[in-house]
Design an enzyme around this catalytic site. Structure first.
Site, short mmCIF file in Angstrom:
data_model
loop_
_atom_site.label_atom_id
_atom_site.label_comp_id
_atom_site.label_asym_id
_atom_site.label_seq_id
_atom_site.Cartn_x
_atom_site.Cartn_y
_atom_site.Cartn_z
N TYR A 1 60.89 -43.48 35.60
CA TYR A 1 59.52 -43.50 36.11
C TYR A 1 58.99 -44.91 35.86
O TYR A 1 58.87 -45.33 34.71
CB TYR A 1 58.62 -42.53 35.34
CG TYR A 1 58.85 -41.06 35.56
CD1 TYR A 1 60.04 -40.44 35.21
CD2 TYR A 1 57.83 -40.25 36.08
CE1 TYR A 1 60.22 -39.08 35.38
CE2 TYR A 1 58.00 -38.89 36.25
CZ TYR A 1 59.20 -38.31 35.91
OH TYR A 1 59.37 -36.96 36.07
N HIS B 1 66.61 -41.05 36.56
CA HIS B 1 65.27 -40.55 36.81
C HIS B 1 64.19 -41.43 36.15
O HIS B 1 63.26 -40.92 35.53
CB HIS B 1 65.17 -39.11 36.30
CG HIS B 1 64.17 -38.27 37.00
ND1 HIS B 1 62.85 -38.65 37.16
CD2 HIS B 1 64.28 -37.06 37.60
CE1 HIS B 1 62.21 -37.70 37.80
NE2 HIS B 1 63.05 -36.72 38.09
N ASN C 1 68.37 -33.26 41.60
CA ASN C 1 67.36 -32.53 42.37
C ASN C 1 67.74 -31.04 42.51
O ASN C 1 68.40 -30.49 41.65
CB ASN C 1 67.07 -33.21 43.71
CG ASN C 1 65.65 -32.94 44.16
OD1 ASN C 1 65.37 -31.92 44.77
ND2 ASN C 1 64.72 -33.82 43.81
N ARG C 2 67.26 -30.41 43.59
CA ARG C 2 67.29 -28.94 43.63
C ARG C 2 68.43 -28.35 44.44
O ARG C 2 68.84 -28.93 45.45
CB ARG C 2 65.97 -28.41 44.21
CG ARG C 2 64.79 -28.73 43.33
CD ARG C 2 63.48 -28.20 43.88
NE ARG C 2 62.41 -28.43 42.92
CZ ARG C 2 61.78 -29.60 42.77
NH1 ARG C 2 62.07 -30.62 43.54
NH2 ARG C 2 60.84 -29.74 41.84
N GLU D 1 64.74 -42.13 43.10
CA GLU D 1 66.02 -41.61 42.62
C GLU D 1 67.03 -41.65 43.76
O GLU D 1 66.92 -40.88 44.72
CB GLU D 1 65.82 -40.17 42.14
CG GLU D 1 64.77 -40.01 41.06
CD GLU D 1 64.09 -38.65 41.13
OE1 GLU D 1 64.77 -37.63 40.98
OE2 GLU D 1 62.87 -38.61 41.35
N HIS E 1 67.80 -30.31 38.84
CA HIS E 1 68.50 -31.31 38.01
C HIS E 1 69.59 -30.67 37.14
O HIS E 1 69.77 -31.03 35.97
CB HIS E 1 67.50 -32.08 37.15
CG HIS E 1 66.49 -32.87 37.94
ND1 HIS E 1 66.80 -33.54 39.11
CD2 HIS E 1 65.15 -33.09 37.74
CE1 HIS E 1 65.71 -34.13 39.57
NE2 HIS E 1 64.70 -33.88 38.77
C1 BGC Z 1 61.62 -33.84 41.52
C2 BGC Z 1 60.24 -33.37 41.10
C3 BGC Z 1 60.28 -33.01 39.65
C4 BGC Z 1 60.74 -34.21 38.86
C5 BGC Z 1 60.86 -33.92 37.39
C6 BGC Z 1 61.98 -35.02 40.70
O1 BGC Z 1 63.26 -35.46 41.04
O2 BGC Z 1 61.70 -34.12 42.88
O3 BGC Z 1 59.83 -32.28 41.87
O4 BGC Z 1 59.03 -32.59 39.19
O5 BGC Z 1 61.99 -34.63 39.34
O6 BGC Z 1 61.73 -32.91 37.14
#
Ligand code: BGC
Length: 349
Positions: free
Chosen positions: A179, A177, A80-81, A313, A107
């Site tokens: 989906y 990550h 994440n950020r 996640e 990431h």
């Molecule tokens: C983030 C999203 C992002 C996605 C793909 C997620 O973990 O929270 O904001 O768009 O990852 O990068």
């Protein structure tokens, strides 16, 4: 149980990308590729015994390199950020890659997710992936030695075990990550899936999706999934935190997290009755509703439309390095980060 290995494709520089498929006696199959140690498919039965691949992704290397929003990949060294793409350790400032809006680090700039990992079959039900990243890659301190093991059990339980050691003090926060679409990757929107989270709080974000440091109660907000409800029920509600991120894309605070494995989420697809249970030993889980998918061509050319997959996640909270009130994930040189996530699939009665 069995594991098979095949060639999935090759990197632009010619290195081969391998695919491992682990199968249990229920004929559940999990495939992982060496590019990003990425979960490429999970084929599992519904209650009628019909098998579907419940993971979004691609059929080829090019898809993963060119169109992937981290589909199925391992993310690291910091998931994440990170705000302003920087943090301090012992008064030394580290400037990280600003790969989002030229301001934030998302990431880790994809360091672990787009690397080619080494791999070895360690048992009839498990494959280990390993990767070493050099000191200073994308600004992160330390040479990091990482292993990620995928192991499938007979109860349709997929265990992901992460281990990472740095030769310098640093922050470590690894996740996967994936989906998911429990109706099958080709089945469109997941807003009809029913989600329950064992999370009474979440971490609100600012306009850059950076956690503000606040830990907010979910009670009486659209973020309350303590009682199961459809993902779509309130996803477009007139609520500032949802407007900022275009739908759920937040870290949830796992109740009574104490470092041992505990269940944080259950998701049910009412059409197929397939159910996913998520366990982690970490304190948080990012629930991302696939809001930013915008029709990228995925497996069998099916488009990944907005909200055609959801992510759960498991993680330390985003931007923990800059938030002293959050549970910390700073590891000394030589100190091991070790974590396990378990995805268990079954069907509801
Ligand atoms: C983030 C999203 C992002 C996605 C793909 C997620 O973990 O929270 O904001 O768009 O990852 O990068």
């Amino acid at each position: 149980m069995s594991v098979s290995k095949s060639v999935f494709g090759s990197m632009p520089d010619g290195r081969e990308v391998f695919c491992y498929t682990i199968e249990n006696s229920n004929e559940m199959k999990v495939s992982i590729i060496t590019l990003g140690a990425t979960l490429q498919s999970i084929v599992v039965a519904d209650k009628e015994g019909a098998f579907e691949d419940v993971l979004l992704g691609f059929d080829d290397v090019q898809g993963y390199l060119e169109r992937s929003s981290y589909q199925g990949a391992v993310v690291g060294p910091y998931a994440n950020r990170i705000g302003n793409a920087s943090f301090c350790i012992d008064s030394v400032k580290y400037d990280l890659i600003k790969n989002e809006k030229d301001v934030t680090c998302l990431h880790s700039g994809g360091e672990f997710s787009y690397a080619l990992w080494n791999s070895i079959i360690i048992d009839s039900d498990a494959v280990e992936f390993s990767y070493t990243s050099e000191d200073g890659t994308n600004g992160f301190p330390g040479k990091l030695t990482t292993t990620v093991t995928y192991k499938l059990g007979e109860n349709n339980d997929l265990h992901i075990v992460y281990k990472c050691v740095s030769d310098k003090k640093t922050f470590i926060n690894l996740t996967n990550h994936a989906y998911f679409n429990l109706a099958g990757y080709q089945n469109g929107c997941i807003t009809d899936h029913i989600l329950q989270l064992n999370c009474s709080a979440y971490t609100p974000v600012d306009a850059y999706s950076i956690t503000t440091g606040e830990i907010a109660e979910v009670k009486n907000t659209p973020f309350d999934f303590t009682v199961a409800k459809c993902i779509g029920d309130e996803i477009d509600a007139d609520f500032e935190q949802l407007k900022l991120t275009g739908g759920y894309d937040h870290n949830f605070v796992i109740d009574e997290a104490d470092g041992t494995l505990r269940k944080c989420a259950t998701v049910l697809d009412p059409k197929s009755s397939r159910q996913l249970h998520v366990y982690t030993d970490l304190p948080g889980v990012q629930f991302y509703a696939g809001n930013f998918l915008e029709g990228e061509s995925g497996k069998n050319n099916f488009p990944m439309q907005k909200r055609s997959g959801f992510c759960l996640e498991t993680q330390y909270y985003p931007d923990t390095p800059n938030k002293c009130g959050f549970p910390q994930c700073l590891f000394d040189a030589g100190e091991e980060f070790s974590s396990e996530t378990v995805f268990i699939f079954d069907t509801a009665e």
